[in-house]
Design a protein around this motif. Structure first.
Motif, PDB file in Angstrom:
ATOM      1  N   ARG A   1       0.871  -1.183   0.000  1.00  0.00           N
ATOM      2  CA  ARG A   1       0.000   0.000   0.000  1.00  0.00           C
ATOM      3  C   ARG A   1       0.901   1.225   0.000  1.00  0.00           C
ATOM      4  N   ARG A   2       0.930   1.915  -1.125  1.00  0.00           N
ATOM      5  CA  ARG A   2       1.774   3.106  -1.278  1.00  0.00           C
ATOM      6  C   ARG A   2       1.334   3.896  -2.493  1.00  0.00           C
ATOM      7  N   ALA A   3       1.873   5.105  -2.605  1.00  0.00           N
ATOM      8  CA  ALA A   3       1.611   5.930  -3.783  1.00  0.00           C
ATOM      9  C   ALA A   3       2.448   5.401  -4.943  1.00  0.00           C
ATOM     10  N   LEU A   4       1.874   5.413  -6.122  1.00  0.00           N
ATOM     11  CA  LEU A   4       2.546   4.894  -7.305  1.00  0.00           C
ATOM     12  C   LEU A   4       2.532   5.957  -8.399  1.00  0.00           C
TER      13      LEU A   4
ATOM     14  N   ALA B   1      -1.319  -0.276  -9.858  1.00  0.00           N
ATOM     15  CA  ALA B   1      -2.282  -0.123  -8.763  1.00  0.00           C
ATOM     16  C   ALA B   1      -3.516  -0.972  -9.065  1.00  0.00           C
ATOM     17  N   VAL B   2      -4.037  -1.690  -8.058  1.00  0.00           N
ATOM     18  CA  VAL B   2      -5.204  -2.557  -8.238  1.00  0.00           C
ATOM     19  C   VAL B   2      -6.235  -2.242  -7.158  1.00  0.00           C
TER      20      VAL B   2
ATOM     21  N   ARG C   1      -9.500  -4.435 -10.433  1.00  0.00           N
ATOM     22  CA  ARG C   1      -9.498  -3.403 -11.474  1.00  0.00           C
ATOM     23  C   ARG C   1      -8.138  -2.712 -11.406  1.00  0.00           C
ATOM     24  N   THR C   2      -7.490  -2.548 -12.543  1.00  0.00           N
ATOM     25  CA  THR C   2      -6.151  -1.954 -12.572  1.00  0.00           C
ATOM     26  C   THR C   2      -6.235  -0.447 -12.755  1.00  0.00           C
ATOM     27  N   GLY C   3      -5.184   0.220 -12.273  1.00  0.00           N
ATOM     28  CA  GLY C   3      -5.105   1.675 -12.392  1.00  0.00           C
ATOM     29  C   GLY C   3      -3.765   2.107 -12.936  1.00  0.00           C
ATOM     30  N   THR C   4      -3.173   3.106 -12.297  1.00  0.00           N
ATOM     31  CA  THR C   4      -1.894   3.648 -12.750  1.00  0.00           C
ATOM     32  C   THR C   4      -0.802   2.587 -12.669  1.00  0.00           C
TER      33      THR C   4
ATOM     34  N   SER D   1       4.624  11.146 -15.190  1.00  0.00           N
ATOM     35  CA  SER D   1       3.547  11.431 -16.130  1.00  0.00           C
ATOM     36  C   SER D   1       2.169  11.106 -15.585  1.00  0.00           C
ATOM     37  N   ALA D   2       2.083  10.265 -14.545  1.00  0.00           N
ATOM     38  CA  ALA D   2       0.802   9.934 -13.919  1.00  0.00           C
ATOM     39  C   ALA D   2       1.085   9.434 -12.518  1.00  0.00           C
ATOM     40  N   ALA D   3       0.114   9.528 -11.640  1.00  0.00           N
ATOM     41  CA  ALA D   3       0.289   9.098 -10.254  1.00  0.00           C
ATOM     42  C   ALA D   3      -1.062   8.761  -9.650  1.00  0.00           C
ATOM     43  N   THR D   4      -1.038   7.860  -8.650  1.00  0.00           N
ATOM     44  CA  THR D   4      -2.272   7.524  -7.939  1.00  0.00           C
ATOM     45  C   THR D   4      -2.674   8.677  -7.041  1.00  0.00           C
TER      46      THR D   4
END
Length: 518
Positions: free
Chosen positions: A76-79, A490-491, A480-483, A440-443
């Motif tokens: 669990r962390r910022a990505l 991230a899921v 569900r996937t994210g960044t 370029s992108a982040a959670t």
């Protein structure tokens, strides 16, 4: 028993005892030899069992090993998704000085470098002489707008206003000239600056003053004509055929009042001649005013380099005294250090102004944080060989001077991106090739993160990860996937609580040793 018999009996008994002891010793040696041989045979047998294998045992040990699973912990962390590229640290403003079409007193000729007072690394201040080409000076002035035309008396516009301000900063007042109007005050200020650096300005009208002289002569002649038409000598004489000696026999009335011309009657048309003389004088005076306004010093495009950031420095010297001007003579750099990179189409779609960047210098081993300041919307091309365009501010809006980064005919570089550091970069960074890591992108805050290899898609189209319990049992969890970035994604579990930080998930398989292999 006599003494001799006793001695003989004792001697025989001793011999028998010694023979018995020798037999016992021989028996012991035999036993030890047998035991040693048995021990050697036992050791040899053990060695044989380790070295000699049956065909079945050899096949078992050389066959493919059994497969296991590789796992990783759910974090669990910022990505952040990052894009890595290379960039070059350059000055915020870089100007190539290539004076073309330099005019001397003899007119336009081949530009020849006649003096280079600076070398690479030297500082450059406002008003400084940076080169001499064909005997004419090239100097710097403070301003953001590049020179694109000659400025001469009577010129108007924002570039004239910039010149006026630059001259005032050097201590040369422009008098009562209106802002943006090249008048008498600006003429005086420009002349003063040229003389301060040891030169005379070029005249705006290159006729040696002939036009101004002719205008003054015209005014003087027109003035005399007015005087002649309005004075006593300009009074009209008696019409032909009148008077005592005239024709027609008419005699003037002796009682008539005397005429204005000392007793001479006005000549017909005298008033018309005076009006025309006065009109001619007015036109001559207007022409003189225009000639005087146009006369004076001019600022040729090739003699001034405007820099928005001063002091600047000489980045490189591309010519020497005596060589013709066939390319950049000097390259000047000014302002804070920025990082310049060129993007290909794939990265151009990912990056935009405002993104966070880490600037890494492998030379100094330090990092600096910055922001993408600009990403060009049009592709840039390398400067082709040969003389550059006369003036081109380039993609940098703060450009100036003669030259620039004009495109046209050069190799395609891609889309220009400028990165500005949050804190000024050290001077030692100048010219370095650095690594740029762009986020370029982040959670949005912390999220559940797994390696990308942990995610798979089933035949039903669902995206899942395989969780492994402490006991080793496996279960599939829909997510569900994210960044994604740096090999992680991230899921979010489709069912709340189905996945938590610390849960082990399968990321692949690994060989596992068999029992028979040491």
């Amino acid at each position: 028993m006599s003494e001799a018999e006793r001695v003989a009996e004792h001697t025989g008994a001793s011999a028998t005892s010694e023979e018995d002891r020798g037999g016992v010793a021989r028996g012991r040696r035999v036993v030890l030899a047998v035991v040693g041989g048995a021990a050697l045979m036992a050791v040899g047998g053990l060695l044989a069992t380790t070295l000699v294998k049956s065909p079945a045992q050899v096949a078992a040990e050389t066959g493919p090993p059994a497969q296991g699973v590789l796992t990783a912990d759910v974090e669990r962390r910022a990505l952040a998704q990052t894009v890595v590229m290379r960039g070059t640290v350059v000055a915020d403003q870089s100007v190539t000085v290539s004076p073309q079409g330099v005019r001397s007193g003899e007119g336009v000729g081949t530009a020849l470098v006649t003096k280079l007072p600076l070398k690479a690394g030297d500082p450059v201040t406002a008003g400084r002489l940076i080169a001499e080409v064909s005997g004419r000076p090239v100097f710097t002035l403070h301003g953001a707008q590049p020179m694109y035309r000659d400025l001469r008396p009577g010129s108007t516009g924002d570039d004239v206003a910039q010149l006026q301000q630059a001259l005032r900063e050097l201590g040369h007042g422009t008098g009562g000239d209106a802002k943006g109007v090249f008048g008498a005050g600006t003429k005086a200020a420009l002349t003063a600056h040229y003389r301060a650096i040891g030169y005379e300005p070029l005249p705006a009208v290159a006729d040696g003053g002939a036009a101004l002289k002719a205008a003054r002569e015209a005014v003087r002649s027109a003035t005399w004509a007015v005087e002649d038409a309005s004075g006593p000598t300009g009074a009209a004489s008696p019409p032909e055929g009148t008077g005592s000696g005239g024709k027609g026999g008419a005699t003037p009335d002796p009682g008539a009042p005397p005429s204005p011309g000392a007793g001479v009657a006005p000549r017909a048309g005298a008033g018309r001649e005076l009006a025309r003389a006065r009109q001619t004088l007015g036109e001559a005076r207007a022409a003189l005013a225009a000639a005087e306004a146009a006369d004076g010093p001019m600022l040729p495009t090739a003699e001034a380099v405007f820099l928005s950031s001063l002091p600047a420095r000489v980045s490189s010297v591309g010519a020497r005294a005596g060589s013709p001007v066939s390319g950049p003579v000097l390259t000047l750099s000014g302002g804070e250090l920025v990082v310049e990179a060129y993007l290909k189409d794939d990265k151009r779609q990912l990056l935009r102004a405002g993104m966070t960047v880490v600037i890494s210098s492998e030379v100094s081993g330090t990092d600096a944080r910055g922001t993408v300041a600009a990403v060009a919307t049009e592709r840039s091309a390398a400067q082709p060989a040969g003389p550059p365009p006369q003036q081109d501010p380039g993609p940098n809006p703060k450009g100036g001077g003669n030259g620039g980064t004009g495109a046209g005919g050069g190799a395609d570089l891609g889309y220009r991106m400028v990165v500005r550091a949050d804190q000024p970069l050290p001077a030692g960074f100048a010219g370095q090739d650095v690594r740029l890591t762009v986020e370029s992108a982040a959670t949005d805050g912390e999220a559940l993160v797994v390696p990308v290899t942990a995610v798979s898609a089933g035949a039903d189209g669902r995206t899942v990860v395989t969780a492994v319990s402490v006991e080793g049992t496996q279960r599939r969890v829909e997510v569900r996937t994210g960044t994604s970035g740096d090999g992680f994604v991230a899921v979010t579990p489709a069912r709340a609580g189905a996945l938590a930080a610390g849960t082990k998930v399968v990321i692949g398989v690994a060989p596992r040793q068999t029992r028979g292999k040491k």
